[in-house]
Design a protein around this motif. Structure first.
Motif, PDB file in Angstrom:
ATOM      1  N   VAL A  81      10.988 -14.089  53.714  1.00 33.45           N
ATOM      2  CA  VAL A  81      12.444 -14.071  53.876  1.00 33.45           C
ATOM      3  C   VAL A  81      12.826 -13.602  55.277  1.00 33.45           C
ATOM      4  N   THR A  82      12.137 -12.573  55.777  1.00 32.98           N
ATOM      5  CA  THR A  82      12.434 -12.069  57.117  1.00 32.98           C
ATOM      6  C   THR A  82      12.158 -13.129  58.169  1.00 32.98           C
ATOM      7  N   LEU A  83      11.058 -13.852  58.043  1.00 34.76           N
ATOM      8  CA  LEU A  83      10.752 -14.920  58.987  1.00 34.76           C
ATOM      9  C   LEU A  83      11.822 -16.008  58.940  1.00 34.76           C
ATOM     10  N   GLN A  84      12.305 -16.336  57.749  1.00 36.17           N
ATOM     11  CA  GLN A  84      13.377 -17.320  57.630  1.00 36.17           C
ATOM     12  C   GLN A  84      14.625 -16.845  58.368  1.00 36.17           C
ATOM     13  N   GLU A  85      14.933 -15.571  58.245  1.00 33.44           N
ATOM     14  CA  GLU A  85      16.122 -15.023  58.918  1.00 33.44           C
ATOM     15  C   GLU A  85      15.946 -15.029  60.438  1.00 33.44           C
ATOM     16  N   ILE A  86      14.765 -14.635  60.916  1.00 28.61           N
ATOM     17  CA  ILE A  86      14.514 -14.604  62.352  1.00 28.61           C
ATOM     18  C   ILE A  86      14.536 -16.016  62.933  1.00 28.61           C
ATOM     19  N   ALA A  87      14.064 -16.983  62.164  1.00 27.02           N
ATOM     20  CA  ALA A  87      13.991 -18.366  62.637  1.00 27.02           C
ATOM     21  C   ALA A  87      15.363 -18.948  62.956  1.00 27.02           C
ATOM     22  N   ALA A  88      16.420 -18.332  62.450  1.00 29.45           N
ATOM     23  CA  ALA A  88      17.767 -18.835  62.701  1.00 29.45           C
ATOM     24  C   ALA A  88      18.269 -18.490  64.104  1.00 29.45           C
ATOM     25  N   HIS A  89      17.497 -17.722  64.871  1.00 32.60           N
ATOM     26  CA  HIS A  89      17.936 -17.256  66.186  1.00 32.60           C
ATOM     27  C   HIS A  89      17.052 -17.846  67.282  1.00 32.60           C
ATOM     28  N   ARG A  90      17.659 -18.129  68.436  1.00 32.82           N
ATOM     29  CA  ARG A  90      16.956 -18.818  69.514  1.00 32.82           C
ATOM     30  C   ARG A  90      16.160 -17.864  70.401  1.00 32.82           C
ATOM     31  N   THR A  91      16.655 -16.647  70.603  1.00 29.68           N
ATOM     32  CA  THR A  91      16.008 -15.708  71.515  1.00 29.68           C
ATOM     33  C   THR A  91      15.895 -14.336  70.860  1.00 29.68           C
ATOM     34  N   VAL A  92      15.046 -13.497  71.452  1.00 28.67           N
ATOM     35  CA  VAL A  92      14.917 -12.131  70.959  1.00 28.67           C
ATOM     36  C   VAL A  92      16.245 -11.386  71.116  1.00 28.67           C
ATOM     37  N   ALA A  93      16.930 -11.624  72.215  1.00 29.59           N
ATOM     38  CA  ALA A  93      18.231 -10.981  72.419  1.00 29.59           C
ATOM     39  C   ALA A  93      19.206 -11.357  71.301  1.00 29.59           C
ATOM     40  N   ASP A  94      19.141 -12.595  70.846  1.00 28.54           N
ATOM     41  CA  ASP A  94      20.003 -13.020  69.735  1.00 28.54           C
ATOM     42  C   ASP A  94      19.657 -12.259  68.452  1.00 28.54           C
ATOM     43  N   VAL A  95      18.365 -12.055  68.212  1.00 30.73           N
ATOM     44  CA  VAL A  95      17.944 -11.315  67.011  1.00 30.73           C
ATOM     45  C   VAL A  95      18.454  -9.876  67.075  1.00 30.73           C
ATOM     46  N   LEU A  96      18.268  -9.226  68.227  1.00 35.01           N
ATOM     47  CA  LEU A  96      18.700  -7.838  68.360  1.00 35.01           C
ATOM     48  C   LEU A  96      20.215  -7.717  68.226  1.00 35.01           C
ATOM     49  N   ALA A  97      20.939  -8.695  68.761  1.00 36.98           N
ATOM     50  CA  ALA A  97      22.395  -8.676  68.633  1.00 36.98           C
ATOM     51  C   ALA A  97      22.813  -8.859  67.177  1.00 36.98           C
TER      52      ALA A  97
END
Length: 277
Positions: A219-235
């Motif tokens: 599930v976490t990988l699915q959520e992270i996959a929705a973002h293009r960059t690490v900065a997007d994930v942290l935001a």
């Protein structure tokens, strides 16, 4: 695929729930965000053969209030994680300690704006001593004159192992970017192999029975996959509301164990068959 990695308890009510922390370590790669995964040794009692993020149970020494600290104070982490302040402090410390133990990345530095370098044989010895319990995180940081960089972590999720398993964990998931100037090392004794992968690739491998993923990892990988960059994930992490996710166990028509998520999704966690040479 082979057997399920889940081991059911004879007396579910008697199984203690242990606090734990997991860090989703991220970097930007050619195809987008990549996550660091360890494949656990098949002989282990918990999650044998599965690909996981660095993490582990909270040690009582993780609650040491003498650890030098940079970033949101424990009170802020308590509010974000939904935990008492002493536990929130220990969870952040456990996240930093386990990340160093399992992949050689240390979220610490000599000042609020710096991250230390951890290459060289002396740092390898520190890592072994920390993993073996001969050294505490507080002792390591004090000896090296370092501050824990809590500002490099973001809260992401809160998973609790379903009632019925032989080992249960109350786990907070964090996300963090791989610090500049540091690189991941081989896994500790609990890992067979380590790899950086785009989340979509890891999920595709799991779909082809080439990689085992427990539901929280999937599930976490699915959520992270929705973002293009690490900065997007942290935001995105800044706006997440962390609430406990408590799946339940059920059986599929063949008698296997199925994990049922609160939203009704049913996941059969299986260990992938060993690849032939």
């Amino acid at each position: 695929m082979t057997q399920s990695p889940l081991r059911l308890a004879d007396d579910p009510a008697a199984v203690p729930v242990r606090d734990a922390a997991t860090v989703v370590l991220l970097r930007d790669g050619p195809a987008g965000v990549e996550a660091f995964l360890l494949q656990r040794v098949r002989a282990l009692a918990f999650a044998a053969g599965m690909s996981v993020f660095p993490g582990g149970v909270v040690d009582e020494r993780d609650a040491d209030a003498d650890i030098g600290w940079v970033g949101p104070p424990p009170a802020a982490w308590a509010a974000a994680l939904g935990a008492p302040e002493p536990l929130a402090r220990a969870l952040v410390c456990a996240a930093v300690r386990e990340t160093f133990e399992e992949c050689g990345v240390l979220l610490a530095g000599p000042s609020a704006g710096a991250v230390c370098r951890v290459d060289g044989p002396q740092w390898a010895d520190e890592r072994v001593a920390l993993e073996g319990g001969e050294l505490s995180l507080a002792g390591l940081l004090a000896r090296r004159g370092l501050l824990l960089r809590a500002d490099l972590l973001r809260p992401w999720a809160h998973w609790i192992t379903p009632l019925g398993e032989r080992r249960r964990y109350d786990t907070r998931f964090f996300v963090a970017a791989l610090p500049s100037g540091q690189s991941t090392q081989d896994g500790a004794g609990e890992a067979d192999t380590v790899v950086w992968l785009p989340p979509a690739d890891a999920l595709a491998q799991a779909g082809r029975a080439e990689r085992g993923l427990l539901p929280p990892t999937s599930v976490t990988l699915q959520e992270i996959a929705a973002h293009r960059t690490v900065a997007d994930v942290l935001a995105a992490a800044e706006h997440r509301v962390i609430t406990p996710i408590v799946p339940r166990l059920d059986q599929d028509p063949d008698g296997g164990v199925v994990v049922v998520l609160p939203d009704g999704r049913r996941i059969v966690p299986l260990v992938p068959a060993a690849r032939r040479p």
